[in-house]
Each structure stands twice: as C-alpha cells, then as structure tokens.
Design a protein around this motif. Sequence first.
Motif, PDB file in Angstrom:
ATOM      1  N   ALA A  18      21.913  24.666  20.865  1.00 50.41           N
ATOM      2  CA  ALA A  18      20.772  25.553  20.676  1.00 50.41           C
ATOM      3  C   ALA A  18      20.641  26.550  21.815  1.00 50.41           C
ATOM      4  O   ALA A  18      20.254  27.690  21.621  1.00 50.41           O
ATOM      5  CB  ALA A  18      19.499  24.722  20.552  1.00 50.41           C
ATOM      6  N   ALA A  19      21.003  26.118  23.027  1.00 52.97           N
ATOM      7  CA  ALA A  19      20.856  27.005  24.182  1.00 52.97           C
ATOM      8  C   ALA A  19      21.745  28.237  24.069  1.00 52.97           C
ATOM      9  O   ALA A  19      21.517  29.242  24.724  1.00 52.97           O
ATOM     10  CB  ALA A  19      21.200  26.247  25.453  1.00 52.97           C
ATOM     11  N   ASP A  20      22.787  28.167  23.186  1.00 53.80           N
ATOM     12  CA  ASP A  20      23.672  29.318  23.017  1.00 53.80           C
ATOM     13  C   ASP A  20      23.113  30.334  22.029  1.00 53.80           C
ATOM     14  O   ASP A  20      23.709  31.377  21.807  1.00 53.80           O
ATOM     15  CB  ASP A  20      25.043  28.867  22.513  1.00 53.80           C
ATOM     16  CG  ASP A  20      25.767  28.059  23.583  1.00 53.80           C
ATOM     17  OD1 ASP A  20      26.502  27.158  23.210  1.00 53.80           O
ATOM     18  OD2 ASP A  20      25.528  28.342  24.768  1.00 53.80           O
ATOM     19  N   SER A  21      22.014  29.972  21.384  1.00 50.73           N
ATOM     20  CA  SER A  21      21.445  30.868  20.393  1.00 50.73           C
ATOM     21  C   SER A  21      21.079  32.193  21.063  1.00 50.73           C
ATOM     22  O   SER A  21      20.627  32.234  22.200  1.00 50.73           O
ATOM     23  CB  SER A  21      20.202  30.215  19.789  1.00 50.73           C
ATOM     24  OG  SER A  21      19.833  30.878  18.618  1.00 50.73           O
ATOM     25  N   CYS A  22      21.310  33.287  20.326  1.00 52.51           N
ATOM     26  CA  CYS A  22      21.217  34.580  21.004  1.00 52.51           C
ATOM     27  C   CYS A  22      19.835  35.227  20.903  1.00 52.51           C
ATOM     28  O   CYS A  22      19.492  36.067  21.709  1.00 52.51           O
ATOM     29  CB  CYS A  22      22.251  35.530  20.435  1.00 52.51           C
ATOM     30  SG  CYS A  22      21.912  35.927  18.728  1.00 52.51           S
ATOM     31  N   GLY A  23      19.019  34.836  19.928  1.00 50.28           N
ATOM     32  CA  GLY A  23      17.709  35.451  19.758  1.00 50.28           C
ATOM     33  C   GLY A  23      17.807  36.828  19.129  1.00 50.28           C
ATOM     34  O   GLY A  23      18.844  37.482  19.187  1.00 50.28           O
ATOM     35  N   GLY A  24      16.717  37.236  18.519  1.00 44.99           N
ATOM     36  CA  GLY A  24      16.696  38.561  17.894  1.00 44.99           C
ATOM     37  C   GLY A  24      15.773  38.546  16.691  1.00 44.99           C
ATOM     38  O   GLY A  24      15.478  37.481  16.142  1.00 44.99           O
ATOM     39  N   LEU A  25      15.289  39.722  16.345  1.00 40.94           N
ATOM     40  CA  LEU A  25      14.350  39.824  15.223  1.00 40.94           C
ATOM     41  C   LEU A  25      14.998  40.575  14.059  1.00 40.94           C
ATOM     42  O   LEU A  25      15.364  41.741  14.179  1.00 40.94           O
ATOM     43  CB  LEU A  25      13.073  40.549  15.684  1.00 40.94           C
ATOM     44  CG  LEU A  25      12.023  40.850  14.613  1.00 40.94           C
ATOM     45  CD1 LEU A  25      11.543  39.576  13.912  1.00 40.94           C
ATOM     46  CD2 LEU A  25      10.824  41.595  15.228  1.00 40.94           C
ATOM     47  N   ILE A  26      15.145  39.855  12.945  1.00 39.66           N
ATOM     48  CA  ILE A  26      15.679  40.450  11.710  1.00 39.66           C
ATOM     49  C   ILE A  26      14.526  40.535  10.725  1.00 39.66           C
ATOM     50  O   ILE A  26      13.872  39.520  10.455  1.00 39.66           O
ATOM     51  CB  ILE A  26      16.776  39.555  11.100  1.00 39.66           C
ATOM     52  CG1 ILE A  26      17.908  39.318  12.095  1.00 39.66           C
ATOM     53  CG2 ILE A  26      17.298  40.157   9.806  1.00 39.66           C
ATOM     54  CD1 ILE A  26      18.855  38.192  11.666  1.00 39.66           C
ATOM     55  N   CYS A  32      14.099  30.830  13.115  1.00 35.74           N
ATOM     56  CA  CYS A  32      12.706  30.687  12.672  1.00 35.74           C
ATOM     57  C   CYS A  32      12.520  31.629  11.480  1.00 35.74           C
ATOM     58  O   CYS A  32      12.722  32.828  11.614  1.00 35.74           O
ATOM     59  CB  CYS A  32      11.791  31.071  13.845  1.00 35.74           C
ATOM     60  SG  CYS A  32      10.087  31.429  13.413  1.00 35.74           S
ATOM     61  N   VAL A  33      12.197  31.069  10.317  1.00 36.85           N
ATOM     62  CA  VAL A  33      11.947  31.903   9.139  1.00 36.85           C
ATOM     63  C   VAL A  33      10.443  32.032   8.969  1.00 36.85           C
ATOM     64  O   VAL A  33       9.728  31.029   8.955  1.00 36.85           O
ATOM     65  CB  VAL A  33      12.563  31.284   7.861  1.00 36.85           C
ATOM     66  CG1 VAL A  33      12.296  32.170   6.652  1.00 36.85           C
ATOM     67  CG2 VAL A  33      14.044  31.073   8.038  1.00 36.85           C
ATOM     68  N   THR A  34       9.977  33.246   8.854  1.00 38.44           N
ATOM     69  CA  THR A  34       8.538  33.442   8.739  1.00 38.44           C
ATOM     70  C   THR A  34       8.270  34.654   7.843  1.00 38.44           C
ATOM     71  O   THR A  34       9.201  35.269   7.325  1.00 38.44           O
ATOM     72  CB  THR A  34       7.907  33.556  10.152  1.00 38.44           C
ATOM     73  OG1 THR A  34       6.498  33.603  10.029  1.00 38.44           O
ATOM     74  CG2 THR A  34       8.422  34.775  10.920  1.00 38.44           C
ATOM     75  N   ALA A  43       8.902  32.538  19.599  1.00 39.60           N
ATOM     76  CA  ALA A  43      10.235  32.191  19.076  1.00 39.60           C
ATOM     77  C   ALA A  43      11.310  33.032  19.763  1.00 39.60           C
ATOM     78  O   ALA A  43      12.375  32.527  20.126  1.00 39.60           O
ATOM     79  CB  ALA A  43      10.279  32.392  17.563  1.00 39.60           C
ATOM     80  N   LEU A  44      11.045  34.308  19.961  1.00 39.67           N
ATOM     81  CA  LEU A  44      12.033  35.165  20.629  1.00 39.67           C
ATOM     82  C   LEU A  44      12.207  34.728  22.086  1.00 39.67           C
ATOM     83  O   LEU A  44      13.326  34.720  22.608  1.00 39.67           O
ATOM     84  CB  LEU A  44      11.611  36.638  20.563  1.00 39.67           C
ATOM     85  CG  LEU A  44      11.646  37.270  19.159  1.00 39.67           C
ATOM     86  CD1 LEU A  44      11.084  38.690  19.206  1.00 39.67           C
ATOM     87  CD2 LEU A  44      13.060  37.269  18.577  1.00 39.67           C
ATOM     88  N   VAL A  61      14.674  35.200  14.720  1.00 37.67           N
ATOM     89  CA  VAL A  61      13.530  35.220  13.814  1.00 37.67           C
ATOM     90  C   VAL A  61      13.911  36.042  12.581  1.00 37.67           C
ATOM     91  O   VAL A  61      14.336  37.193  12.701  1.00 37.67           O
ATOM     92  CB  VAL A  61      12.293  35.830  14.503  1.00 37.67           C
ATOM     93  CG1 VAL A  61      11.118  35.896  13.534  1.00 37.67           C
ATOM     94  CG2 VAL A  61      11.927  35.025  15.749  1.00 37.67           C
ATOM     95  N   VAL A  62      13.769  35.414  11.412  1.00 38.01           N
ATOM     96  CA  VAL A  62      14.009  36.110  10.147  1.00 38.01           C
ATOM     97  C   VAL A  62      12.638  36.287   9.497  1.00 38.01           C
ATOM     98  O   VAL A  62      12.015  35.303   9.096  1.00 38.01           O
ATOM     99  CB  VAL A  62      14.949  35.299   9.225  1.00 38.01           C
ATOM    100  CG1 VAL A  62      15.159  36.029   7.900  1.00 38.01           C
ATOM    101  CG2 VAL A  62      16.289  35.038   9.915  1.00 38.01           C
ATOM    102  N   CYS A  63      12.173  37.509   9.445  1.00 40.00           N
ATOM    103  CA  CYS A  63      10.792  37.754   9.009  1.00 40.00           C
ATOM    104  C   CYS A  63      10.777  38.508   7.678  1.00 40.00           C
ATOM    105  O   CYS A  63      11.294  39.620   7.574  1.00 40.00           O
ATOM    106  CB  CYS A  63      10.056  38.540  10.103  1.00 40.00           C
ATOM    107  SG  CYS A  63       8.315  38.710   9.779  1.00 40.00           S
TER     108      CYS A  63
END
Length: 211
Positions: free
Chosen positions: A3-11, A40-42, A90-91, A97-99
């Motif tokens: 999980a720590a390798d997750s890159c983050g970002g807002l889609i 995170c799906v929102t 979440a970011l 984040v998939v919004c």
Amino acid sequence: MAAADSCGGLITLEGGEGSGKTTLAAQIAQRLRDEGQTVCVTREPGGTELGRLIEGILQEEQSSPLSPLAELLLFEADRAQHVSEIIVPALNARRIVVCDRFTDSSLAYQGYGRGLDLELIRRLNHEATGGLKADLTLLLDVPPEVGLSRGDDQNDVTGRETIDFHERVRGGFLELARAEPGRFVVIDGTLALEEVTERAITAVREGLLLR
Ligand code: TMP
C-alpha cells in the motif's frame, strides 16, 4: 505492490445520465487494486453523511421547484464537505481517489444546462474544493436518448428534465473537455463495457504515470 507504494491522485468520472460512470468506477478500482494500489471510490452528491441528506433534498419532489442557484449551492455544500472529509484525507494517505462526478458536473448541469453564470460556478467550485483539481477526468460521452433509455433516473434532480436540457449538458461537457485537453480524456460511452474499461485504464496509466 504494498500500500505504501500507492501513488495517489484524483480521477474524476463525468458524463450524462446513464453514461455508465458508476459501473466504470468499480471496474477501474478493481483493476487498480489488483495492481496493489489503494483506492477510494466515492461520488457526488452523497459521498458523506451530510451529502446523503443533501441528495435526499435534491431528489425529493418539491411543491415549488428549487431555484437554479439554490440547487447549485446544495451541490457546492455537498462538495465542500466531501473534499474536506473524504477526498483530501484520502489523497494525503496517497490513495487513488476515483470520484463519480465532481466540479465539471456543476459547470455542465447548472451552467450549460440551467444557464447559471459559468464564472460564478468556477468561483464556487474553487471555494468548495480549496482549489483542488482532478489529475485526470474521464468523460463518458453518450447521446442523451441512449443514456436516458438505459436507466431510471427519474429520481434525479435533472433526470426529469427535457432532452434539450440533456443535449446542452452533453455539449457543455464536450466544450469543457476541448478547453482542457491535458486533463480530459473523452471515451465513447456507447462502446462495450470491456472496451470502455480498457480505454479508461490506459488513460489512468498515462494520467497518473503508473507503470
Ligand atoms: P448520478 O451521478 O447518479 O447520475 O446523479 C447525480 C445527479 O445530480 C445527476 O442528475 C447530475 C446531478 N448533478 C448536478 O446537476 N450538478 C452537480 O454538481 C452534481 C455533482 C450532480
């Protein structure tokens, strides 16, 4: 990948009624999770407890219709709470984040659809998000007759609107996409789900620089 390798970002996923955003959000999240990303799906409206109350107000048949400005302010109130309670934390935790809908929906529906001033909506979007912008916006483009025939959106505040209204919304989304080609990827939402998903995943890889 940990999980720590997750890159983050807002889609963000945008499009008219019945464009398939919600199904696509689940597909994208599954694919990214399979690759070890934390996702995170929102959605807007309704991604928080306050948002669900606001969504209830928006869906309720009112004895006198909501004024366009009141409607816009309800979506912006939902957004302000959603950004501070869900998206920013979440970011900060480097989640992707998939919004399902974000600021462009207010521009397309309340601006192009209802005729409210686009600059006013941009200002309110800026206030509600604290200036946060999507890294990537996938626009699922579907002709309104197709989208409206796919599902039951009669409960949506705009689902009861005319085809003309939905045509303006569609034209608005496409104009927003043309104005920001670096952020938007337009996908033909009438294609088969597998093809839509493949195009979306390719765009996500390029947009978030995933390997
Ligand atoms: P949906 O995402 O389930 O299709 O429903 C949300 C409804 O809310 C849809 O009719 C679009 C509308 N909407 C706006 O009019 N403005 C907004 O800013 C947002 C987020 C949604």
